[in-house]
Write a protein that holds these residues in place. Sequence first.
Motif, mmCIF file in Angstrom:
data_model
loop_
_atom_site.group_PDB
_atom_site.id
_atom_site.type_symbol
_atom_site.label_atom_id
_atom_site.label_comp_id
_atom_site.label_asym_id
_atom_site.label_seq_id
_atom_site.Cartn_x
_atom_site.Cartn_y
_atom_site.Cartn_z
ATOM 1 N N SER A 3 -69.258 12.330 -21.628
ATOM 2 C CA SER A 3 -69.296 10.875 -21.761
ATOM 3 C C SER A 3 -68.708 10.550 -23.127
ATOM 4 O O SER A 3 -69.302 10.880 -24.160
ATOM 5 C CB SER A 3 -70.726 10.340 -21.658
ATOM 6 N N LEU A 4 -67.547 9.947 -23.137
ATOM 7 C CA LEU A 4 -66.873 9.685 -24.402
ATOM 8 C C LEU A 4 -67.570 8.572 -25.175
ATOM 9 O O LEU A 4 -67.913 7.531 -24.602
ATOM 10 C CB LEU A 4 -65.425 9.266 -24.153
ATOM 11 N N LYS A 10 -79.352 11.394 -20.436
ATOM 12 C CA LYS A 10 -79.719 11.593 -19.038
ATOM 13 C C LYS A 10 -80.092 13.060 -18.849
ATOM 14 O O LYS A 10 -79.347 13.949 -19.248
ATOM 15 C CB LYS A 10 -78.551 11.215 -18.120
ATOM 16 N N LEU A 11 -81.270 13.318 -18.267
ATOM 17 C CA LEU A 11 -81.753 14.681 -18.101
ATOM 18 C C LEU A 11 -80.982 15.377 -16.980
ATOM 19 O O LEU A 11 -81.010 14.949 -15.833
ATOM 20 C CB LEU A 11 -83.251 14.681 -17.785
ATOM 21 N N THR A 64 -81.197 20.376 -20.925
ATOM 22 C CA THR A 64 -79.792 19.960 -20.973
ATOM 23 C C THR A 64 -79.716 18.461 -20.723
ATOM 24 O O THR A 64 -80.267 17.966 -19.740
ATOM 25 C CB THR A 64 -78.959 20.704 -19.916
ATOM 26 N N LEU A 65 -79.031 17.757 -21.625
ATOM 27 C CA LEU A 65 -78.907 16.301 -21.538
ATOM 28 C C LEU A 65 -77.433 15.915 -21.454
ATOM 29 O O LEU A 65 -76.594 16.449 -22.187
ATOM 30 C CB LEU A 65 -79.537 15.630 -22.765
ATOM 31 N N SER A 119 -90.735 13.513 -23.837
ATOM 32 C CA SER A 119 -90.985 12.092 -23.573
ATOM 33 C C SER A 119 -90.361 11.231 -24.670
ATOM 34 O O SER A 119 -89.738 10.196 -24.395
ATOM 35 C CB SER A 119 -92.494 11.845 -23.479
ATOM 36 N N ALA A 120 -90.519 11.677 -25.925
ATOM 37 C CA ALA A 120 -89.990 10.896 -27.047
ATOM 38 C C ALA A 120 -88.465 10.871 -27.064
ATOM 39 O O ALA A 120 -87.856 9.929 -27.579
ATOM 40 C CB ALA A 120 -90.520 11.460 -28.363
ATOM 41 N N VAL A 121 -87.830 11.920 -26.503
ATOM 42 C CA VAL A 121 -86.361 11.937 -26.424
ATOM 43 C C VAL A 121 -85.850 10.681 -25.722
ATOM 44 O O VAL A 121 -84.828 10.105 -26.102
ATOM 45 C CB VAL A 121 -85.875 13.211 -25.699
ATOM 46 N N PHE A 122 -86.586 10.234 -24.706
ATOM 47 C CA PHE A 122 -86.123 9.096 -23.899
ATOM 48 C C PHE A 122 -86.700 7.758 -24.345
ATOM 49 O O PHE A 122 -86.247 6.714 -23.887
ATOM 50 C CB PHE A 122 -86.456 9.348 -22.426
#
Length: 749
Positions: A111-112, A82-83, A19-20, A69-72
Motif C-alpha cells: 500500500s503506497l 490490516k491484520l 503480519t500487517l 489490541s492497542a495496535v488497532f
Amino acid sequence: MPDNRPAAGPVDISARKITLSGKVQGVGFRPFIYRLATQHRLTGWVRNCVGIVEIHVQGPVSAQNDFLSAVFTEHPPLAKPKLESDTAVACEQTESFEILNSLDAGHPEISLPTDLYLCDDCLAEMQNPSDLRYRYPFINCTQCGPRYTLIEALPYDRPNTTMKTFPLCESCKEEYENPNSRRFHAEPIACPVCGPSLQFCRAGQTIEGNDEAITATVEALKSGAVVAVKGIGGYHLVCDATNDDVIKQLRRNKPRPDKPLAVMLPAETNGLALEQDESDFLNQPSRPILLIDKHKLPALSPQLAPGLGEIGVMLPYSPLHHLLLDSFASPLVATSANISGEPVLTDGIEVERRLAHITDRFLHHNRPIARPADDPVFRISEGMPRPIRLGRGTAPFELALPFTLEHPVLAVGTQMKNVITLAWGKRAVLSPHIGEMNTARALQVFEETIADLQQLYQVKAEVLICDTHPGYTASRWAEKQNLPVHTVLHHHAHAASASYEFYCHEEVIAFTWDGIGLGADETLWGGETFLGKPGSWKRVASFRPFRLPGGDKAAREPWRSAAALCWQSGHPYPQIPEKDPLLRKAWEQGINAPSSSSVGRLFDAAAALSGVCSVASYEGQGAMLLEALANHKATHVPLDISESNDMLVADWQPLLAVMTDSSTEQAQRAATFHASLAHTLLRKAQLIRQRHGVSHVTLSGGVFQNRVLTELAASLLREENFTVHLPVRIPVNDAGISFGQVIEYGCGR
C-alpha cells in the motif's frame, strides 16, 4: 536504555508472529510498534517487508493480546493497519525489542503512502528561531512530508527514494536511528546542513540559499510578477491573488483566458466565513482544493474565476508554502505549471524552457520529484465533499473489489481527465490525475504511470481494459500491446463506477449524463439511462438525438450545438451567426456531423442560445457559466417523453423558445433549463419504476458535477420515494471511467 524485559515472576512466555498490511509504511508505524512493545514489556522485533510489516513478540499471552489490541486502537493517525496473519511461533533468543532492517522479500501486499502535509509539530519547529530547522523549507517527520512523489522502489527506505543523494549529517542521523525520535526512519529527513536547498533564478542569474531565495521570490511576487515554484508533486505558477494586472498577464501568456485559477490562502482560516465542514475538509492531511463560495473568501481579484460563483481554495501543505505565505501575507494564485491540458511539469530545465513565455522567474529546489502529482479538487454537493480530481495526497487511491479477479488487469481509461486503474485479486488502485490524452507529454506520463504502478505494487497486468472508442489515445495504446484487450462502453463504465459504492449486485436506474462517449449503436451517447447492474445493463432512456456540425469542434464551440438544435427543429437562432456558409450544407448531408444524445452538448446549446457563452476557452465553460447564473428557483418546461424501440426518449425542443427569449433575464432562463432537466430525470425514473419496480437511482457522468442540477434532481427523486446514490469516493466525471471499466469487466465475467 529502556527496561523492556518481561515482567518477573512465574508467567508462561510464548511468542507469536503478526503480519500487517494496509497503510503501514511511511506513517511512523515501526517506531510506534517499538514503543508499544516496550510499554507492554514484550521482547522481539519489527521490520518492513515488501508493503507489509512483520512483528515478532514474546512475553505473557495477556501482554501480547493487549499489545495487539492497542495496535488497532492507538496507531498513528495516518496509519491504516490490516491484520493479515497472527500465528504462534517458537521463542527466539532475545532480551529486548528491536527494529530490524527492511527485508526485500516475501509476498507483496503493498500500500503506497501518499504525500502528506506539514504537521503541527514540524510547523512549530520551523517557526522556532532556536530550532535546527528554523525556516527550513524541507522539514518533515514520520507524520508529514512527501512520500509517493519521491519513492523510486520498495521497501520504503531512504536508499529507495530521491533523497538517497543527500547523506545524513550526524544530527539527522542520530534522529533517524533513534526509535524514540519523531524522525526515526523518516525517510525524507533533512536539515539545512545536509538536505535539499532552494535556488531563485531569473534571466540566467541564480540566488542560492533558502532564506535568500525565499526573499527574492517574495519581492518578485510583491512587484507583480509570476513565479514558477517547485513543490512536492510539480511546479505551480504563483502570483498575487489580489492583483488584477498580474492575473491578466498570467492568463494572456499561458494562455488561459477564462478557466478558473486556484488560490492558496494563509494557514489561518478563522477569519473566513467558512462552514465548519468546509474548514475541516481544507485542513485534512491531503490539503485538497475545495470549491468555495466567493462571498466567504477575502477580497480577491475577480479575474480568478470570471462569471463563476466559486473559487478553488487550498491551504499551504508544504513548508515552502508556509514560508512564502507568511512572508507575502496575502493569498496567492497557485495553479499548475504546465502547458494547458498537459500534466504538471516537474523538471526545472523543462520548466524554464517550456514556460519561458509565461515567466522568467523560477524558485527551484534540488530534491528530485520521482513522478508528477497534481493537486486534488473537491466540490461539496448534496452536503458531502465529492472528488472532481484525485491527485497529490489522495492518490494512489485503493478500493476493495466486490469480486476476485482471476488475472491482474490494467484499465487505461478514456480521453479526458484520464486516470488509470491497476487491479488484481480483490484490490484496485486508481492513479493520480493524468489529464487530457491529446499531447505527447500526456502520453509519456500515462506510460510512466502504468510502468510505475506495476513496478511499485509488483503486479504485472495480464489483461488490458479500454474504452470502446477506437480513436482514443489510451485505446490505441492498448491495442498495440501484446496483451488481451477487453473493451467497455464509455457509459457502461460510468454506470458501473457509480454503482460500486452502493449496489454492485442489485438492479439500479443509472443516469449517465456527460459530454460524449461512443455508444453501442456507433452514435455519440451522453444522455443515457440504464437499468441493471455492472456487467448487465439495458439502455432504457435517452434524449432526442441531434447531429453535431463539425463533430469534436462542438465541445469548444457551443454555438455549434445551438445551431444543430435549431436546424433540426426549424427554430431561429438570431444570437448565433453561421461561422461557415458551407457548414449547414455539410450538416444537412451528414458530413462530419455525428449523431449525439449528449446532455453536455444540450448545456452548451443552452449557454449559446441564451447569450452566455458561444465559444468556450475550456471544456464545460458554457455549462459552468449557466450553472452560476441559475441561483434561484424556477418553473420547469415539461419535455415530451415518447417511446421508441422500447426506450424512453425526451425531446429537448420546448427548451429552445425559453432559452432564446430575450425578454427574460439570463438567470431566469438558466434556472428554468436546470429545473426542466431535473424534472425530466424524475419523470423518466418514475416511468422506469412503474415498468420494472426499481427504486434505487445512481447519477454519474460529468454533468452531475453540476450542483444545481444534481441537488434539484436528487431532491425531486427523494420526494417521490426514490433512493438516490451519488458517489462520494470516485469522481463522477471521466476520472472515474477506468475504475468503472474494472467493475464492468469483473462483474461481467
